[in-house]
Design a protein around this motif. Structure first.
Motif, PDB file in Angstrom:
ATOM      1  N   TYR A  20       0.849  -1.197   0.000  1.00 42.54           N
ATOM      2  CA  TYR A  20       0.000   0.000   0.000  1.00 42.54           C
ATOM      3  C   TYR A  20       0.882   1.244   0.000  1.00 42.54           C
ATOM      4  CZ  TYR A  20      -3.491  -3.446   1.304  1.00 42.54           C
ATOM      5  OH  TYR A  20      -4.310  -4.551   1.306  1.00 42.54           O
ATOM      6  N   THR A  21       0.980   1.870  -1.133  1.00 39.28           N
ATOM      7  CA  THR A  21       1.865   3.030  -1.267  1.00 39.28           C
ATOM      8  C   THR A  21       1.142   4.346  -1.006  1.00 39.28           C
ATOM      9  OG1 THR A  21       1.420   3.086  -3.648  1.00 39.28           O
ATOM     10  CG2 THR A  21       3.359   1.839  -2.913  1.00 39.28           C
ATOM     11  N   THR A  22      -0.171   4.320  -0.848  1.00 37.44           N
ATOM     12  CA  THR A  22      -0.934   5.522  -0.525  1.00 37.44           C
ATOM     13  C   THR A  22      -1.936   5.204   0.580  1.00 37.44           C
ATOM     14  OG1 THR A  22      -2.737   5.121  -2.108  1.00 37.44           O
ATOM     15  CG2 THR A  22      -0.779   6.288  -2.929  1.00 37.44           C
ATOM     16  N   THR A  23      -2.357   6.246   1.276  1.00 40.81           N
ATOM     17  CA  THR A  23      -3.355   6.078   2.327  1.00 40.81           C
ATOM     18  C   THR A  23      -4.680   5.625   1.738  1.00 40.81           C
ATOM     19  OG1 THR A  23      -2.326   7.770   3.721  1.00 40.81           O
ATOM     20  CG2 THR A  23      -4.642   7.258   4.149  1.00 40.81           C
ATOM     21  N   GLY A  24      -5.042   6.176   0.587  1.00 43.22           N
ATOM     22  CA  GLY A  24      -6.304   5.803  -0.053  1.00 43.22           C
ATOM     23  C   GLY A  24      -6.366   4.326  -0.393  1.00 43.22           C
ATOM     24  N   ALA A  25      -5.257   3.777  -0.871  1.00 50.22           N
ATOM     25  CA  ALA A  25      -5.223   2.354  -1.203  1.00 50.22           C
ATOM     26  C   ALA A  25      -5.395   1.500   0.050  1.00 50.22           C
ATOM     27  CB  ALA A  25      -3.909   2.015  -1.896  1.00 50.22           C
ATOM     28  N   ALA A  26      -4.798   1.952   1.156  1.00 53.24           N
ATOM     29  CA  ALA A  26      -4.941   1.224   2.416  1.00 53.24           C
ATOM     30  C   ALA A  26      -6.385   1.273   2.904  1.00 53.24           C
ATOM     31  CB  ALA A  26      -3.999   1.805   3.466  1.00 53.24           C
ATOM     32  N   VAL A  27      -6.995   2.450   2.847  1.00 51.51           N
ATOM     33  CA  VAL A  27      -8.386   2.593   3.291  1.00 51.51           C
ATOM     34  C   VAL A  27      -9.311   1.731   2.439  1.00 51.51           C
ATOM     35  CG1 VAL A  27     -10.320   4.192   3.530  1.00 51.51           C
ATOM     36  CG2 VAL A  27      -8.030   4.898   4.254  1.00 51.51           C
ATOM     37  N   ALA A  28      -9.056   1.668   1.152  1.00 54.51           N
ATOM     38  CA  ALA A  28      -9.875   0.840   0.264  1.00 54.51           C
ATOM     39  C   ALA A  28      -9.841  -0.623   0.689  1.00 54.51           C
ATOM     40  CB  ALA A  28      -9.397   0.983  -1.181  1.00 54.51           C
ATOM     41  N   ALA A  29      -8.738  -1.039   1.299  1.00 51.89           N
ATOM     42  CA  ALA A  29      -8.604  -2.420   1.768  1.00 51.89           C
ATOM     43  C   ALA A  29      -9.077  -2.590   3.211  1.00 51.89           C
ATOM     44  CB  ALA A  29      -7.147  -2.864   1.647  1.00 51.89           C
ATOM     45  N   GLY A  30      -9.513  -1.486   3.837  1.00 51.23           N
ATOM     46  CA  GLY A  30     -10.045  -1.572   5.195  1.00 51.23           C
ATOM     47  C   GLY A  30      -9.069  -1.206   6.291  1.00 51.23           C
ATOM     48  N   PHE A  31      -8.011  -0.441   5.948  1.00 47.44           N
ATOM     49  CA  PHE A  31      -6.999  -0.053   6.931  1.00 47.44           C
ATOM     50  C   PHE A  31      -6.890   1.466   7.013  1.00 47.44           C
ATOM     51  CE2 PHE A  31      -5.572  -4.140   5.071  1.00 47.44           C
ATOM     52  CZ  PHE A  31      -5.722  -4.935   6.211  1.00 47.44           C
ATOM     53  N   ILE A  32      -6.719   1.990   8.215  1.00 47.16           N
ATOM     54  CA  ILE A  32      -6.634   3.436   8.395  1.00 47.16           C
ATOM     55  C   ILE A  32      -5.316   3.997   7.874  1.00 47.16           C
ATOM     56  CG2 ILE A  32      -5.640   3.320  10.716  1.00 47.16           C
ATOM     57  CD1 ILE A  32      -8.259   5.852   9.392  1.00 47.16           C
ATOM     58  N   ALA A  39     -11.194  13.009   6.596  1.00 46.68           N
ATOM     59  CA  ALA A  39     -10.376  13.316   5.424  1.00 46.68           C
ATOM     60  C   ALA A  39      -9.476  12.135   5.082  1.00 46.68           C
ATOM     61  CB  ALA A  39      -9.534  14.562   5.683  1.00 46.68           C
ATOM     62  N   ILE A  40      -8.980  11.432   6.092  1.00 48.40           N
ATOM     63  CA  ILE A  40      -8.179  10.232   5.844  1.00 48.40           C
ATOM     64  C   ILE A  40      -9.033   9.162   5.183  1.00 48.40           C
ATOM     65  CG2 ILE A  40      -6.891   8.353   6.934  1.00 48.40           C
ATOM     66  CD1 ILE A  40      -6.087  10.335   9.124  1.00 48.40           C
ATOM     67  N   LEU A  41     -10.227   8.973   5.717  1.00 47.00           N
ATOM     68  CA  LEU A  41     -11.124   7.944   5.160  1.00 47.00           C
ATOM     69  C   LEU A  41     -11.546   8.261   3.733  1.00 47.00           C
ATOM     70  CD1 LEU A  41     -13.474   7.170   8.199  1.00 47.00           C
ATOM     71  CD2 LEU A  41     -11.477   5.891   7.402  1.00 47.00           C
ATOM     72  N   ASN A  42     -11.469   9.533   3.361  1.00 45.88           N
ATOM     73  CA  ASN A  42     -11.866   9.935   2.010  1.00 45.88           C
ATOM     74  C   ASN A  42     -10.673  10.284   1.130  1.00 45.88           C
ATOM     75  OD1 ASN A  42     -15.015  10.156   1.955  1.00 45.88           O
ATOM     76  ND2 ASN A  42     -14.423  11.079   3.918  1.00 45.88           N
ATOM     77  N   SER A  43      -9.511   9.764   1.486  1.00 44.80           N
ATOM     78  CA  SER A  43      -8.309   9.990   0.675  1.00 44.80           C
ATOM     79  C   SER A  43      -8.512   9.449  -0.733  1.00 44.80           C
ATOM     80  CB  SER A  43      -7.099   9.306   1.315  1.00 44.80           C
ATOM     81  OG  SER A  43      -6.846   9.831   2.602  1.00 44.80           O
ATOM     82  N   ALA A  44      -7.775  10.005  -1.684  1.00 44.70           N
ATOM     83  CA  ALA A  44      -7.874   9.570  -3.072  1.00 44.70           C
ATOM     84  C   ALA A  44      -7.630   8.070  -3.184  1.00 44.70           C
ATOM     85  CB  ALA A  44      -6.868  10.326  -3.929  1.00 44.70           C
ATOM     86  N   GLY A  45      -8.563   7.363  -3.797  1.00 50.43           N
ATOM     87  CA  GLY A  45      -8.436   5.923  -3.960  1.00 50.43           C
ATOM     88  C   GLY A  45      -9.217   5.122  -2.941  1.00 50.43           C
ATOM     89  N   ALA A  46      -9.706   5.787  -1.876  1.00 45.19           N
ATOM     90  CA  ALA A  46     -10.493   5.090  -0.863  1.00 45.19           C
ATOM     91  C   ALA A  46     -11.866   4.724  -1.413  1.00 45.19           C
ATOM     92  CB  ALA A  46     -10.641   5.960   0.383  1.00 45.19           C
ATOM     93  N   THR A  47     -12.498   3.743  -0.807  1.00 41.24           N
ATOM     94  CA  THR A  47     -13.819   3.287  -1.244  1.00 41.24           C
ATOM     95  C   THR A  47     -14.781   3.244  -0.065  1.00 41.24           C
ATOM     96  OG1 THR A  47     -13.327   0.949  -0.840  1.00 41.24           O
ATOM     97  CG2 THR A  47     -12.766   1.834  -3.029  1.00 41.24           C
ATOM     98  N   ALA A  48     -16.073   3.256  -0.387  1.00 42.86           N
ATOM     99  CA  ALA A  48     -17.102   3.178   0.650  1.00 42.86           C
ATOM    100  C   ALA A  48     -16.995   1.863   1.418  1.00 42.86           C
ATOM    101  CB  ALA A  48     -18.486   3.332   0.029  1.00 42.86           C
TER     102      ALA A  48
END
Length: 300
Positions: free
Chosen positions: A202-214, A243-252
């Protein structure tokens, strides 16, 4: 006659031995090796009165090699920066727990007994910077005091990145060691934890959030996931957390997973430790708002 003479000689030798022992007993009992007394400076006295007495916590800002990680090239923490962090940590990271729990007993019973300060940061071979470490539920090491200037000491973002969030993260590990969190927390992400591959996965915060990680680091293991959620939540406003949860690449879907795990963290802290995370966050943030005028240097 020969027999009696032999006995006499034996008694004579014994008397000589006893006489010799008596002379040895007469030696000066005082050791020639006398430890020198190192006078305490104002920071030493401040630590004793504000950490050791109320919390039974030792704070080590002077470099001692056996307490340092010898696997890295590290330098000692500057005295001035040590003063700053000592005061800032007490005010913005420790005392909020006192307010929420009604006294110093919670930290006295559970906070790490040794905190060490180091000037530089350990850098792993893969380029990852270590912000802090916890050992055996008793020791926390904080790094990067070389960068703790007066201006940075008033900057919550900087302080969170290198110190405050790290303190809460490592403290959470210690709480988990004393009272394990529910097994259903780990089951939410199941086999999605990636161990030491987290930095590459996970190279971005958004990618991590999309997988369920803060955060990317939260994907390392369930224990890190738990500590990351706690430390991110209590050190940020709801707007910043969202704002972290809505980082670019994050998903609902990813946000739902994060929030489901956060609910378990909150319940754990309330039921096991009597700590309301929302009240703790409120107290922490109120103190962050005072950092611009907080006295970082006066020791009394």
């Amino acid at each position: 006659m020969k027999f009696n003479r032999l006995i006499f000689l034996t008694f004579t030798g014994l008397a000589t031995l006893l006489s010799s022992c008596e002379k040895e007993d007469a030696l000066d009992p005082n050791s020639v090796f006398v430890d020198s007394v190192i006078p305490k400076n104002p920071l030493d006295n401040y630590i004793y009165n504000n950490y050791t007495k109320p919390y039974n916590v030792e704070l080590l800002y002077k470099y001692i090699d056996k307490e340092s990680d010898m696997a890295y090239r590290l330098v000692p923490a500057p005295y001035e920066a040590s003063v700053r962090l000592t005061k800032l940590m007490l005010y913005a990271s420790m005392q909020p727990y006192d307010v929420v729990t009604g006294g110093t007993q919670f930290l006295k019973d559970n906070f790490p007994k040794l905190i060490t300060f180091t000037g530089s940061v350990p850098v792993q071979t893969n380029g990852v910077i270590i912000l802090g470490t916890a050992e055996s539920g008793t020791k926390v090491s904080l790094y990067n005091l070389l960068e703790l200037s007066e201006a940075n000491g008033k900057n919550p973002t900087f302080l969170n990145q290198y110190f405050f969030k790290t303190i809460h993260h490592e403290f959470q590990h210690i709480l988990n060691q004393n009272r394990p969190y529910p097994s259903n927390f780990k089951e939410i992400s199941g086999l999605s934890y990636v161990d030491d591959e987290w930095n590459a996965k996970y190279t971005t915060t958004g990618a991590a959030v999309a997988a369920g990680f803060i955060s990317p680091y939260a994907s390392k293991a369930d224990g890190e996931d738990f500590a990351e959620l706690f430390s991110f939540y209590v050190t940020r406003s709801q707007a910043d957390f969202d704002a972290i949860l809505n980082s670019a690449g994050a998903t609902a879907a990813g946000r739902t997973i994060v929030n489901n795990k956060l609910a378990i963290v909150k319940t754990y802290m309330k039921s096991e430790w009597g700590v309301d995370m929302d009240l703790l966050r409120q107290e922490i943030l109120s103190r962050y708002s005072n950092l611009a005028t907080f006295d970082q240097t006066t020791l009394n």
